[in-house]
Scaffold this motif. Structure first.
Motif, PDB file in Angstrom:
ATOM      1  N   ASN A   1      56.815 106.213  -3.914  1.00 43.30           N
ATOM      2  CA  ASN A   1      55.373 106.260  -4.151  1.00 43.30           C
ATOM      3  C   ASN A   1      54.866 107.673  -4.440  1.00 43.30           C
ATOM      4  N   GLY A   2      55.755 108.638  -4.446  1.00 43.87           N
ATOM      5  CA  GLY A   2      55.364 109.997  -4.800  1.00 43.87           C
ATOM      6  C   GLY A   2      54.782 110.820  -3.678  1.00 43.87           C
ATOM      7  N   TRP A   3      54.892 110.373  -2.427  1.00 44.43           N
ATOM      8  CA  TRP A   3      54.349 111.130  -1.311  1.00 44.43           C
ATOM      9  C   TRP A   3      55.257 112.289  -0.898  1.00 44.43           C
ATOM     10  N   THR A   4      56.484 112.196  -1.246  1.00 44.05           N
ATOM     11  CA  THR A   4      57.430 113.264  -0.932  1.00 44.05           C
ATOM     12  C   THR A   4      58.539 113.262  -1.980  1.00 44.05           C
ATOM     13  N   ILE A   5      59.066 114.425  -2.257  1.00 42.23           N
ATOM     14  CA  ILE A   5      60.137 114.532  -3.245  1.00 42.23           C
ATOM     15  C   ILE A   5      61.495 114.398  -2.571  1.00 42.23           C
ATOM     16  N   ASN A   6      61.671 115.138  -1.509  1.00 43.18           N
ATOM     17  CA  ASN A   6      62.932 115.111  -0.787  1.00 43.18           C
ATOM     18  C   ASN A   6      62.839 114.180   0.421  1.00 43.18           C
ATOM     19  N   SER A   7      63.980 113.744   0.865  1.00 45.59           N
ATOM     20  CA  SER A   7      64.015 112.864   2.028  1.00 45.59           C
ATOM     21  C   SER A   7      63.564 113.611   3.280  1.00 45.59           C
ATOM     22  N   PHE A   8      62.825 112.921   4.116  1.00 48.73           N
ATOM     23  CA  PHE A   8      62.369 113.486   5.378  1.00 48.73           C
ATOM     24  C   PHE A   8      63.470 113.483   6.423  1.00 48.73           C
ATOM     25  N   LEU A   9      64.466 112.667   6.216  1.00 50.47           N
ATOM     26  CA  LEU A   9      65.484 112.467   7.238  1.00 50.47           C
ATOM     27  C   LEU A   9      66.437 113.662   7.298  1.00 50.47           C
ATOM     28  N   MET A  10      66.431 114.317   8.436  1.00 50.56           N
ATOM     29  CA  MET A  10      67.352 115.400   8.751  1.00 50.56           C
ATOM     30  C   MET A  10      67.484 115.472  10.270  1.00 50.56           C
ATOM     31  N   GLU A  11      68.371 116.312  10.723  1.00 45.85           N
ATOM     32  CA  GLU A  11      68.672 116.331  12.159  1.00 45.85           C
ATOM     33  C   GLU A  11      67.443 116.591  13.023  1.00 45.85           C
ATOM     34  N   SER A  12      66.666 117.627  12.686  1.00 43.54           N
ATOM     35  CA  SER A  12      65.515 117.984  13.521  1.00 43.54           C
ATOM     36  C   SER A  12      64.487 116.864  13.594  1.00 43.54           C
ATOM     37  N   HIS A  13      64.256 116.141  12.490  1.00 41.12           N
ATOM     38  CA  HIS A  13      63.274 115.067  12.492  1.00 41.12           C
ATOM     39  C   HIS A  13      63.772 113.827  13.244  1.00 41.12           C
ATOM     40  N   ILE A  14      65.066 113.586  13.192  1.00 43.49           N
ATOM     41  CA  ILE A  14      65.617 112.473  13.955  1.00 43.49           C
ATOM     42  C   ILE A  14      65.544 112.782  15.450  1.00 43.49           C
ATOM     43  N   VAL A  15      65.804 114.040  15.816  1.00 44.82           N
ATOM     44  CA  VAL A  15      65.678 114.435  17.229  1.00 44.82           C
ATOM     45  C   VAL A  15      64.233 114.292  17.683  1.00 44.82           C
ATOM     46  N   PHE A  16      63.283 114.671  16.831  1.00 47.56           N
ATOM     47  CA  PHE A  16      61.867 114.539  17.166  1.00 47.56           C
ATOM     48  C   PHE A  16      61.489 113.061  17.343  1.00 47.56           C
ATOM     49  N   THR A  17      61.989 112.205  16.441  1.00 48.91           N
ATOM     50  CA  THR A  17      61.713 110.769  16.560  1.00 48.91           C
ATOM     51  C   THR A  17      62.331 110.189  17.825  1.00 48.91           C
ATOM     52  N   TYR A  18      63.517 110.652  18.186  1.00 45.65           N
ATOM     53  CA  TYR A  18      64.164 110.196  19.410  1.00 45.65           C
ATOM     54  C   TYR A  18      63.335 110.576  20.636  1.00 45.65           C
ATOM     55  N   LEU A  19      62.782 111.796  20.638  1.00 47.72           N
ATOM     56  CA  LEU A  19      61.933 112.219  21.750  1.00 47.72           C
ATOM     57  C   LEU A  19      60.709 111.315  21.881  1.00 47.72           C
ATOM     58  N   LEU A  20      60.089 110.975  20.748  1.00 53.10           N
ATOM     59  CA  LEU A  20      58.918 110.086  20.784  1.00 53.10           C
ATOM     60  C   LEU A  20      59.300 108.692  21.273  1.00 53.10           C
ATOM     61  N   LEU A  21      60.479 108.228  20.903  1.00 48.59           N
ATOM     62  CA  LEU A  21      60.905 106.904  21.355  1.00 48.59           C
ATOM     63  C   LEU A  21      61.094 106.866  22.871  1.00 48.59           C
ATOM     64  N   THR A  22      61.627 107.955  23.439  1.00 49.16           N
ATOM     65  CA  THR A  22      61.788 107.977  24.899  1.00 49.16           C
ATOM     66  C   THR A  22      60.434 107.890  25.605  1.00 49.16           C
ATOM     67  N   GLN A  23      59.406 108.494  25.005  1.00 49.40           N
ATOM     68  CA  GLN A  23      58.065 108.421  25.584  1.00 49.40           C
ATOM     69  C   GLN A  23      57.413 107.056  25.323  1.00 49.40           C
ATOM     70  N   ALA A  24      57.694 106.472  24.160  1.00 47.53           N
ATOM     71  CA  ALA A  24      57.083 105.180  23.826  1.00 47.53           C
ATOM     72  C   ALA A  24      57.614 104.066  24.703  1.00 47.53           C
ATOM     73  N   PHE A  25      58.895 104.070  25.019  1.00 47.82           N
ATOM     74  CA  PHE A  25      59.455 103.017  25.867  1.00 47.82           C
ATOM     75  C   PHE A  25      58.915 103.082  27.291  1.00 47.82           C
ATOM     76  N   GLU A  26      58.380 104.238  27.693  1.00 48.66           N
ATOM     77  CA  GLU A  26      57.776 104.355  29.012  1.00 48.66           C
ATOM     78  C   GLU A  26      56.326 103.873  29.034  1.00 48.66           C
ATOM     79  N   ARG A  27      55.669 103.799  27.868  1.00 49.10           N
ATOM     80  CA  ARG A  27      54.243 103.493  27.810  1.00 49.10           C
ATOM     81  C   ARG A  27      53.927 102.094  27.266  1.00 49.10           C
ATOM     82  N   PHE A  28      54.823 101.536  26.476  1.00 45.47           N
ATOM     83  CA  PHE A  28      54.527 100.251  25.836  1.00 45.47           C
ATOM     84  C   PHE A  28      55.531  99.198  26.286  1.00 45.47           C
TER      85      PHE A  28
END
Length: 253
Positions: A145-172
């Motif tokens: 859709n043209g929102w980004t040229i390069n893929s967002f997926l890289m190590e640092s972003h996956i680690v960030f998503t993993y951190l959010l998932l650990t917090q989400a499983f505690e709240r929802f």
């Protein structure tokens, strides 16, 4: 004095014969005196040279002290603690084991395994491949859709998503597979808005349920609750390394 007086004439002068004899005697006396003076000088010269040598070269004092030699122990004491054992030598000589290089596929598999473990109570929990497919599809949709040229997926972003998932499983509370997919894509969306280049991104690639209001409420709750951890992850390299190590322990790839 009588003989000397007879030499003189009555008029006080000396005859020629006596005068020549007197001159000859004077020569003999002068020659004898000069010869005596020369022999005296020759005797004095060695003494002067010896005296000069004694002044110029004083005798060196003889050192009568005995040479002190260090005592060498015949049986030196060996510190056994510093001696390397054969086993330690073998371990040290062995080549260091190369550290595993984690690829993007490996990290997504670890992320999916973690989610699967958290949803083990569900009747049909998602597989690690399902989680990886959801994440890749959302990322691919933004590129198309043209929102980004390069893929967002890289190590640092996956680690960030993993951190959010650990917090989400505690709240929802997650009861169905749809709930799980909603939480995974919601954490990915917050990670995009927090780390990616754009200020905001469209909801369609991340929206599972068509209730935008509930989606926004959950995003706000998650962002406020995990803000401290998100800031710490971006500022402290030690904390980032710990979170990454925890993600890798989710599965042995």
């Amino acid at each position: 004095m009588g003989s000397d007086a007879s030499v003189l004439r009555s008029d006080g002068t000396m005859d020629v014969k006596n005068k020549s004899r007197l001159a000859e005697d004077v020569k003999k006396i002068t020659f004898a005196a000069s010869k005596l003076k020369i022999s005296t000088k020759r005797r004095d010269k060695p003494q002067k040279s010896q005296r000069t040598e004694s002044i110029a070269e004083p005798k060196q004092p003889v050192d009568t002290r005995e040479e002190v030699r260090p005592h060498i122990a015949t049986n030196p004491v060996v510190d056994r603690s510093s001696v390397e054992s054969p086993a330690e030598a073998v371990v040290r000589a062995a080549p260091a084991r190369a550290e595993k290089k984690w690829t993007l596929t490996d990290l997504l598999h670890c992320l999916g395994t973690y989610v699967q473990e958290q949803c083990s109570d569900l009747d049909s929990p998602p597989t690690p491949n399902d989680i990886a497919m959801w994440v890749r599809c959302a990322d691919r949709a933004l590129q198309l859709n043209g929102w980004t040229i390069n893929s967002f997926l890289m190590e640092s972003h996956i680690v960030f998503t993993y951190l959010l998932l650990t917090q989400a499983f505690e709240r929802f509370t997650l009861k169905t597979l749809v709930d799980v997919k909603e939480v995974v894509l919601m954490c990915l969306y917050v990670s995009y808005t927090y780390n990616a280049n754009e200020i905001s991104y469209p909801l369609r690639p991340f929206l599972v349920k068509q209730d935008k209001s509930t989606f926004w409420d959950k995003c706000t709750t998650l962002s406020l609750g995990a803000s401290t951890q998100m800031l710490k992850l971006n500022r402290e390299s030690t904390y980032y390394a710990d979170v990454l190590a925890t993600l890798k322990t989710a599965v042995s790839v």
